[in-house]
Design an enzyme around this catalytic site. Structure first.
Site, PDB file in Angstrom:
ATOM      1  N   HIS A 255     100.569  34.320   0.525  1.00 16.70           N
ATOM      2  CA  HIS A 255     101.776  33.775  -0.100  1.00 16.70           C
ATOM      3  C   HIS A 255     101.654  33.655  -1.627  1.00 16.70           C
ATOM      4  O   HIS A 255     102.363  34.316  -2.374  1.00 16.70           O
ATOM      5  CB  HIS A 255     102.071  32.387   0.463  1.00 16.70           C
TER       6      HIS A 255
HETATM    7  O1  RIB Z   1     104.280  28.184   3.273  1.00 20.55           O
HETATM    8  C1  RIB Z   1     103.217  28.680   2.505  1.00 20.55           C
HETATM    9  C2  RIB Z   1     102.980  27.813   1.320  1.00 20.55           C
HETATM   10  O2  RIB Z   1     102.614  26.495   1.736  1.00 20.55           O
HETATM   11  C3  RIB Z   1     101.799  28.302   0.457  1.00 20.55           C
HETATM   12  O3  RIB Z   1     102.020  27.942  -0.876  1.00 20.55           O
HETATM   13  C4  RIB Z   1     100.641  27.548   1.010  1.00 20.55           C
HETATM   14  O4  RIB Z   1      99.581  27.382   0.056  1.00 20.55           O
HETATM   15  C5  RIB Z   1     101.285  26.214   1.304  1.00 20.55           C
HETATM   16  O5  RIB Z   1     101.323  25.471   0.080  1.00 20.55           O
END
Ligand code: RIB
Ligand code: CA
Length: 325
Positions: A255
């Site tokens: 992500h």
């Molecule tokens: O949903 C994914 C996000 O939530 C990413 O930023 C992960 O690190 C958590 O913070």
């Protein structure tokens, strides 16, 4: 952990992008930081921790450890908000492990946090900036950024762009059927950011689920002979275990590195200007990002929504930047 002299000498290039990073490490936040801390393109003004994946006491220690691993003890580190604006904190140790950066060794690095609160640091930086000067990367709940905008709305014009990881539309949610974790934790914060009138580039699950790690991709990082790459490979192998089961995939979606990858190589992403609103009232769909991708309303466009990416270019960039430590 520091093995070599600090690396800041490498970062004296000109025309660098003034940047603030706000994050909640988290293994994927860590890989984002590894890319950013080795990018001569950036004038990295500071890194601010926020509560999210794990409590603030852990995320603020994790930014110290990660900066130390990268020999970037020149970058000022700050602690920010310890809970969402209105809601109670929900953490994700089930994904990230107890420390948030499992399986890395947790230790007390020499580099300390600045005494100033992270929100005050961001306000001071914007106060001393020109209009449209400061880029903000946000890869956790938007609590710190929303607090800045609420306390000093007149400074929003100093923000050039907000590059965020959060939200979901076509992909569905990862913490509820409707919502992505960062937004679910603090939907009121995202609502403030969405209404601030600044350019927002949003990397939600629609695009992050297209950059999945895999044994082959992790092996390419493991083959790099430096401690940062080894830490990255260690975290990826841990981070993959939960999502690969959840999504029946070979690995986990990366992500947060999408944000820095966009700043370094924007052309690898496909973005679309959209209207986006966030659900605040329904418990069932709390934190849902209603992205008007097909323009079915006449709502004004307030985000650039990432909807596709060249995954090979993404992992080539990530691996290249990790190889250069
Ligand atoms: O949903 C994914 C996000 O939530 C990413 O930023 C992960 O690190 C958590 O913070
Ligand atoms: Ca994060």
């Amino acid at each position: 952990m520091s093995l070599k002299a600090p690396r800041q000498a490498k970062f004296k290039a000109i025309n660098k992008m003034p940047l603030i990073i706000d994050c909640d490490p988290g293994q994927d936040d860590a890989l984002m930081l590894f890319m950013a801390l080795n990018a001569p393109e950036f004038d990295l003004r500071g890194i601010v921790a926020v509560a999210g994946n794990v409590p603030l006491a852990a995320t603020e220690l994790n930014i110290r450890i990660l900066a130390d691993i990268c020999n970037r003890t020149d970058v000022p580190l700050y602690s920010g908000c310890e809970k969402p604006l209105q809601r109670s904190l929900i953490t994700a140790e089930y994904v990230h492990g107890k420390t948030g950066i499992d399986p890395l060794e947790i230790y007390q690095p020499q580099v300390q946090l600045q005494a100033q609160h992270g929100v005050d640091f961001i306000i001071d930086t914007l106060t001393n900036a020109a209009d449209n000067e400061i880029t903000i990367v946000a890869t956790g709940p938007m609590t710190n950024i929303a607090t800045v905008l609420s306390r000093a709305p007149q400074l929003s014009v100093r923000i050039k762009q907000i590059v965020m990881m959060g939200g979901a539309m076509f992909e569905g949610g990862n913490v509820t059927p409707s919502a992505e974790f960062n937004v679910y934790l603090d939907p009121e914060a995202l609502d403030i950011v969405l209404k601030a009138g600044r350019p927002i580039y949003a990397f939600g699950l629609d695009v992050t689920h297209k950059v999945m790690s895999s044994p082959k991709r992790v092996a390419a990082i493991r083959a790099l002979d430096n401690p940062v790459a080894q830490a990255a490979a260690d975290m990826l192998e841990f981070f993959d275990r939960y999502d690969s089961q959840k999504y029946a995939s070979e690995g986990a979606p990366l992500h947060d590195p999408c944000t820095v990858a966009f700043l370094l190589q924007p052309e690898m992403f496909k973005m679309k200007a959209c209207a986006c609103q966030v659900e605040l009232n329904s418990e069932l769909t709390r934190g849902h990002t209603a992205v008007d991708f097909w323009q079915v309303t006449d709502q004004p466009h307030n985000i650039h929504w990432a909807h596709d990416v060249n995954a090979e270019e993404f992992f080539t960039l990530l691996t290249d930047r990790l190889s250069d430590y």
